[in-house]
Design a protein around this motif. Structure first.
Motif, PDB file in Angstrom:
ATOM      1  N   PRO A   1       1.667  -7.517  19.199  1.00 58.12           N
ATOM      2  CA  PRO A   1       1.611  -6.314  19.930  1.00 58.12           C
ATOM      3  C   PRO A   1       2.432  -6.550  21.200  1.00 58.12           C
ATOM      4  O   PRO A   1       2.653  -7.838  21.532  1.00 58.12           O
ATOM      5  CB  PRO A   1       0.050  -5.976  20.245  1.00 58.12           C
ATOM      6  N   PHE A   2       3.017  -5.672  21.877  1.00 62.03           N
ATOM      7  CA  PHE A   2       4.100  -5.929  22.862  1.00 62.03           C
ATOM      8  C   PHE A   2       3.542  -6.079  24.127  1.00 62.03           C
ATOM      9  O   PHE A   2       2.257  -5.600  24.458  1.00 62.03           O
ATOM     10  CB  PHE A   2       5.116  -4.620  22.790  1.00 62.03           C
ATOM     11  N   SER A   3       4.227  -6.672  24.869  1.00 62.95           N
ATOM     12  CA  SER A   3       4.049  -7.029  26.510  1.00 62.95           C
ATOM     13  C   SER A   3       5.403  -6.428  27.272  1.00 62.95           C
ATOM     14  O   SER A   3       6.471  -6.476  26.672  1.00 62.95           O
ATOM     15  CB  SER A   3       3.917  -8.356  26.933  1.00 62.95           C
ATOM     16  N   ILE A   4       5.074  -5.818  28.528  1.00 59.04           N
ATOM     17  CA  ILE A   4       6.121  -5.465  29.261  1.00 59.04           C
ATOM     18  C   ILE A   4       6.418  -6.141  30.478  1.00 59.04           C
ATOM     19  O   ILE A   4       5.191  -6.182  31.184  1.00 59.04           O
ATOM     20  CB  ILE A   4       5.875  -3.793  29.586  1.00 59.04           C
TER      21      ILE A   4
ATOM     22  N   GLY B   1      14.672   2.079  19.158  1.00 61.88           N
ATOM     23  CA  GLY B   1      15.020   2.156  20.513  1.00 61.88           C
ATOM     24  C   GLY B   1      14.541   3.473  21.275  1.00 61.88           C
ATOM     25  O   GLY B   1      13.849   3.193  22.337  1.00 61.88           O
ATOM     26  N   ASN B   2      14.370   4.347  20.542  1.00 57.35           N
ATOM     27  CA  ASN B   2      13.818   5.738  21.184  1.00 57.35           C
ATOM     28  C   ASN B   2      12.237   5.369  21.253  1.00 57.35           C
ATOM     29  O   ASN B   2      11.760   5.748  22.316  1.00 57.35           O
ATOM     30  CB  ASN B   2      14.031   6.789  20.105  1.00 57.35           C
ATOM     31  N   HIS B   3      11.414   4.678  20.335  1.00 62.53           N
ATOM     32  CA  HIS B   3      10.209   4.253  20.435  1.00 62.53           C
ATOM     33  C   HIS B   3      10.051   3.655  21.991  1.00 62.53           C
ATOM     34  O   HIS B   3       8.992   3.945  22.493  1.00 62.53           O
ATOM     35  CB  HIS B   3       9.660   3.441  19.269  1.00 62.53           C
ATOM     36  N   TYR B   4      10.768   2.463  21.864  1.00 59.40           N
ATOM     37  CA  TYR B   4      10.480   1.420  23.110  1.00 59.40           C
ATOM     38  C   TYR B   4      10.869   2.226  24.287  1.00 59.40           C
ATOM     39  O   TYR B   4      10.372   1.999  25.565  1.00 59.40           O
ATOM     40  CB  TYR B   4      10.797   0.185  22.806  1.00 59.40           C
ATOM     41  N   GLU B   5      11.895   2.882  24.393  1.00 61.06           N
ATOM     42  CA  GLU B   5      12.271   3.866  25.532  1.00 61.06           C
ATOM     43  C   GLU B   5      11.195   4.659  26.081  1.00 61.06           C
ATOM     44  O   GLU B   5      10.919   4.882  26.964  1.00 61.06           O
ATOM     45  CB  GLU B   5      13.576   4.754  25.433  1.00 61.06           C
ATOM     46  N   ALA B   6      10.368   5.311  24.836  1.00 62.44           N
ATOM     47  CA  ALA B   6       9.231   6.028  25.316  1.00 62.44           C
ATOM     48  C   ALA B   6       8.235   5.348  25.884  1.00 62.44           C
ATOM     49  O   ALA B   6       7.403   5.712  26.955  1.00 62.44           O
ATOM     50  CB  ALA B   6       8.764   6.932  23.906  1.00 62.44           C
ATOM     51  N   VAL B   7       8.017   4.126  25.264  1.00 65.23           N
ATOM     52  CA  VAL B   7       6.889   3.115  25.839  1.00 65.23           C
ATOM     53  C   VAL B   7       7.329   2.776  27.322  1.00 65.23           C
ATOM     54  O   VAL B   7       6.527   3.117  28.212  1.00 65.23           O
ATOM     55  CB  VAL B   7       7.107   1.896  25.103  1.00 65.23           C
ATOM     56  N   ALA B   8       8.589   2.696  27.724  1.00 62.35           N
ATOM     57  CA  ALA B   8       9.016   2.230  29.081  1.00 62.35           C
ATOM     58  C   ALA B   8       8.886   3.467  29.925  1.00 62.35           C
ATOM     59  O   ALA B   8       8.446   3.447  31.087  1.00 62.35           O
ATOM     60  CB  ALA B   8      10.707   1.911  28.905  1.00 62.35           C
TER      61      ALA B   8
ATOM     62  N   ALA C   1      11.611  -8.503  19.002  1.00 60.63           N
ATOM     63  CA  ALA C   1      10.139  -8.939  18.516  1.00 60.63           C
ATOM     64  C   ALA C   1       9.732 -10.241  18.932  1.00 60.63           C
ATOM     65  O   ALA C   1       8.442 -10.684  19.114  1.00 60.63           O
ATOM     66  CB  ALA C   1      10.463  -9.087  16.873  1.00 60.63           C
ATOM     67  N   SER C   2      10.543 -11.059  19.361  1.00 61.09           N
ATOM     68  CA  SER C   2      10.276 -12.732  19.887  1.00 61.09           C
ATOM     69  C   SER C   2       9.434 -12.263  21.050  1.00 61.09           C
ATOM     70  O   SER C   2       9.621 -11.388  22.164  1.00 61.09           O
ATOM     71  CB  SER C   2      11.368 -13.427  20.184  1.00 61.09           C
TER      72      SER C   2
END
Length: 116
Positions: free
Chosen positions: A106-109, A7-14, A56-57
Motif C-alpha cells: 500500500p502507498f505512502s505519501i 496517473g489519474n488515480h494517484y492524482e486523485a489520491v494527491a 511502486a518502489s
C-alpha cells in the motif's frame, strides 16, 4: 491499468490528501505543447503548482531522481504561461512548487512543499 489511468488515480489520491490540509483545487492537468502541470491548487494567498509522481518502489529517493532540471524548468515555464493566460501577475502573486511523491503498495505519501 494503463499509465494514464494509474496517473489519474494517484492524482486523485494527491487531491484528496491536499484538500484534507485545506488546499483548494484550481485546475488539474494543465497542458502546453512543451509542458504540463499535474495540479494547480490554492493555499491561502499561495498558488501551488504540484507535480505528482508514483512509483511502486518504496524508495522515496527513486521518485525524486525522476525530476530533471529541464523538467523543472518546463514546469516553471508552464506555470508562468498559465498565470499569464489567467490574468495573474507572477511578480505580485505568492507562488510555490510542490511535489507529491506516492510510493509503494500500500502507498505512502510524501509532500515536499516548496520543492523547487
Amino acid at each position: 491499468m494503463s499509465n494514464k489511468s494509474v496517473g489519474n488515480h494517484y492524482e486523485a489520491v494527491a487531491i484528496r490528501h491536499l484538500t484534507s490540509y485545506g488546499l483548494e483545487l484550481v485546475m488539474q492537468n494543465y497542458r502546453l505543447d512543451n509542458g504540463e502541470i499535474d495540479l494547480i491548487m490554492r493555499e491561502q494567498e499561495f498558488l501551488v503548482f504540484v507535480e505528482v509522481k508514483y512509483r511502486a518502489s518504496q524508495d522515496f529517493a527513486d521518485v525524486l531522481e525522476q525530476f530533471s532540471a529541464k523538467q523543472l524548468q518546463r514546469v516553471r515555464h508552464t506555470a508562468r504561461v498559465w498565470m499569464s493566460q489567467n490574468g495573474i501577475n507572477e511578480h505580485m502573486t505568492a507562488v510555490r512548487f510542490d511535489i507529491i511523491a506516492i510510493t509503494g503498495t500500500p502507498f505512502s505519501i510524501e509532500w515536499l512543499k516548496d520543492a523547487f
